[in-house]
Scaffold this motif. Structure first.
Motif, PDB file in Angstrom:
ATOM      1  N   GLY A 113     126.608 -45.713  39.469  1.00  7.56           N
ATOM      2  CA  GLY A 113     126.085 -45.058  38.276  1.00  7.56           C
ATOM      3  C   GLY A 113     124.700 -44.473  38.435  1.00  7.56           C
ATOM      4  N   ALA A 114     124.348 -43.649  37.477  1.00 12.20           N
ATOM      5  CA  ALA A 114     123.078 -42.930  37.475  1.00 12.20           C
ATOM      6  C   ALA A 114     121.886 -43.878  37.491  1.00 12.20           C
ATOM      7  CB  ALA A 114     123.015 -41.997  36.269  1.00 12.20           C
ATOM      8  N   ASP A 115     121.950 -44.953  36.737  1.00 10.72           N
ATOM      9  CA  ASP A 115     120.812 -45.883  36.661  1.00 10.72           C
ATOM     10  C   ASP A 115     120.465 -46.478  38.023  1.00 10.72           C
ATOM     11  OD1 ASP A 115     120.558 -45.423  33.961  1.00 10.72           O
ATOM     12  OD2 ASP A 115     121.591 -47.271  33.360  1.00 10.72           O
ATOM     13  N   HIS A 116     121.460 -46.693  38.860  1.00 10.30           N
ATOM     14  CA  HIS A 116     121.231 -47.234  40.196  1.00 10.30           C
ATOM     15  C   HIS A 116     120.334 -46.314  41.019  1.00 10.30           C
ATOM     16  CE1 HIS A 116     122.079 -49.219  44.036  1.00 10.30           C
ATOM     17  NE2 HIS A 116     122.277 -48.008  44.538  1.00 10.30           N
ATOM     18  N   PHE A 117     120.450 -45.024  40.781  1.00 16.14           N
ATOM     19  CA  PHE A 117     119.731 -44.044  41.595  1.00 16.14           C
ATOM     20  C   PHE A 117     118.376 -43.647  41.006  1.00 16.14           C
ATOM     21  CE2 PHE A 117     124.001 -43.797  43.161  1.00 16.14           C
ATOM     22  CZ  PHE A 117     123.810 -43.652  44.525  1.00 16.14           C
ATOM     23  N   ASP A 118     118.099 -43.985  39.772  1.00 10.96           N
ATOM     24  CA  ASP A 118     116.837 -43.574  39.148  1.00 10.96           C
ATOM     25  C   ASP A 118     115.651 -44.228  39.853  1.00 10.96           C
ATOM     26  OD1 ASP A 118     115.260 -42.157  37.370  1.00 10.96           O
ATOM     27  OD2 ASP A 118     115.253 -43.774  35.890  1.00 10.96           O
ATOM     28  N   GLY A 119     114.835 -43.413  40.509  1.00 11.10           N
ATOM     29  CA  GLY A 119     113.678 -43.914  41.236  1.00 11.10           C
ATOM     30  C   GLY A 119     114.000 -44.473  42.610  1.00 11.10           C
ATOM     31  N   LYS A 120     115.269 -44.363  43.028  1.00 17.14           N
ATOM     32  CA  LYS A 120     115.674 -44.874  44.341  1.00 17.14           C
ATOM     33  C   LYS A 120     115.081 -43.988  45.440  1.00 17.14           C
ATOM     34  CE  LYS A 120     119.878 -45.878  47.027  1.00 17.14           C
ATOM     35  NZ  LYS A 120     119.502 -47.167  47.537  1.00 17.14           N
ATOM     36  N   GLU A 121     114.638 -44.633  46.498  1.00 16.97           N
ATOM     37  CA  GLU A 121     114.057 -43.945  47.648  1.00 16.97           C
ATOM     38  C   GLU A 121     115.162 -43.225  48.427  1.00 16.97           C
ATOM     39  OE1 GLU A 121     110.684 -43.392  50.394  1.00 16.97           O
ATOM     40  OE2 GLU A 121     110.669 -44.485  48.518  1.00 16.97           O
ATOM     41  N   SER A 122     114.958 -41.943  48.683  1.00 18.91           N
ATOM     42  CA  SER A 122     115.916 -41.212  49.513  1.00 18.91           C
ATOM     43  C   SER A 122     115.519 -41.343  50.978  1.00 18.91           C
ATOM     44  CB  SER A 122     115.983 -39.737  49.111  1.00 18.91           C
ATOM     45  OG  SER A 122     115.015 -38.980  49.784  1.00 18.91           O
ATOM     46  N   HIS A 123     116.430 -41.033  51.821  1.00 23.62           N
ATOM     47  CA  HIS A 123     116.226 -41.119  53.263  1.00 23.62           C
ATOM     48  C   HIS A 123     115.052 -40.252  53.710  1.00 23.62           C
ATOM     49  CE1 HIS A 123     117.220 -40.278  57.518  1.00 23.62           C
ATOM     50  NE2 HIS A 123     117.734 -41.485  57.503  1.00 23.62           N
ATOM     51  N   SER A 124     114.952 -39.054  53.148  1.00 21.83           N
ATOM     52  CA  SER A 124     113.986 -38.070  53.642  1.00 21.83           C
ATOM     53  C   SER A 124     112.924 -37.622  52.650  1.00 21.83           C
ATOM     54  CB  SER A 124     114.744 -36.811  54.102  1.00 21.83           C
ATOM     55  OG  SER A 124     115.674 -37.122  55.093  1.00 21.83           O
TER      56      SER A 124
END
Length: 150
Positions: A113-124
């Motif tokens: 879900g969207a909440d999991h990704f909010d503010g999540k660090e991307s690889h690059s």
């Protein structure tokens, strides 16, 4: 930009992927359909599998300054754009395996879900908003599915 975190949109993308055949030909570009599927899987490998080295130092800074905005904005990619080296797939791949992996990654992304990704660090690119993750995921896959007319 369509919402990749919505179940209906995930199902639509998976339906488009399932329309691909081993003999599908691109409207542009050099990749075969199996290579394109493997190429699209790289995005998710970077999120879930930690199988690609993370850029560090100056390289990461340059990616954040010069590449990030093009990747996470809501403007579609142009045809025949340059591909980052870690996304280049030049060997043959197992079509069935790559197709299944991509569908599985989409299902996993939607279920987290969207909440999991909010503010999540991307690889690059450092921390991304949910909308930036959505744009990055959706527009890359949509670009390549359009490339193969599905």
């Amino acid at each position: 930009m369509k919402n990749i975190f919505a179940l209906e949109e995930t199902n639509t993308l998976i339906d488009r992927i399932n329309k691909l055949e081993p003999t599908s030909k691109p409207l542009w570009g050099k990749m075969s359909v199996d290579q394109m599927l493997a190429h699209c899987n790289v995005t998710y490998e970077m999120v879930y599998d930690n199988s690609h080295p993370k850029p560090k130092g100056l390289k990461k800074t340059l990616l954040k300054l010069f590449v990030k905005s093009a990747v996470v904005n809501n403007k579609p990619y142009k045809k025949n754009g340059r591909t980052a080296p870690q996304f280049l797939v030049t060997d043959s791949r197992n079509f069935v395996k790559e197709k299944a992996r991509l569908a599985d990654y989409l299902t996993k992304t939607q279920s987290l879900g969207a909440d999991h990704f909010d503010g999540k660090e991307s690889h690059s690119f450092g921390k991304l908003t949910t909308q930036e993750w959505n744009n990055m995921f959706y527009k890359h896959l949509d670009h390549h599915l359009n490339q193969f007319e599905v």
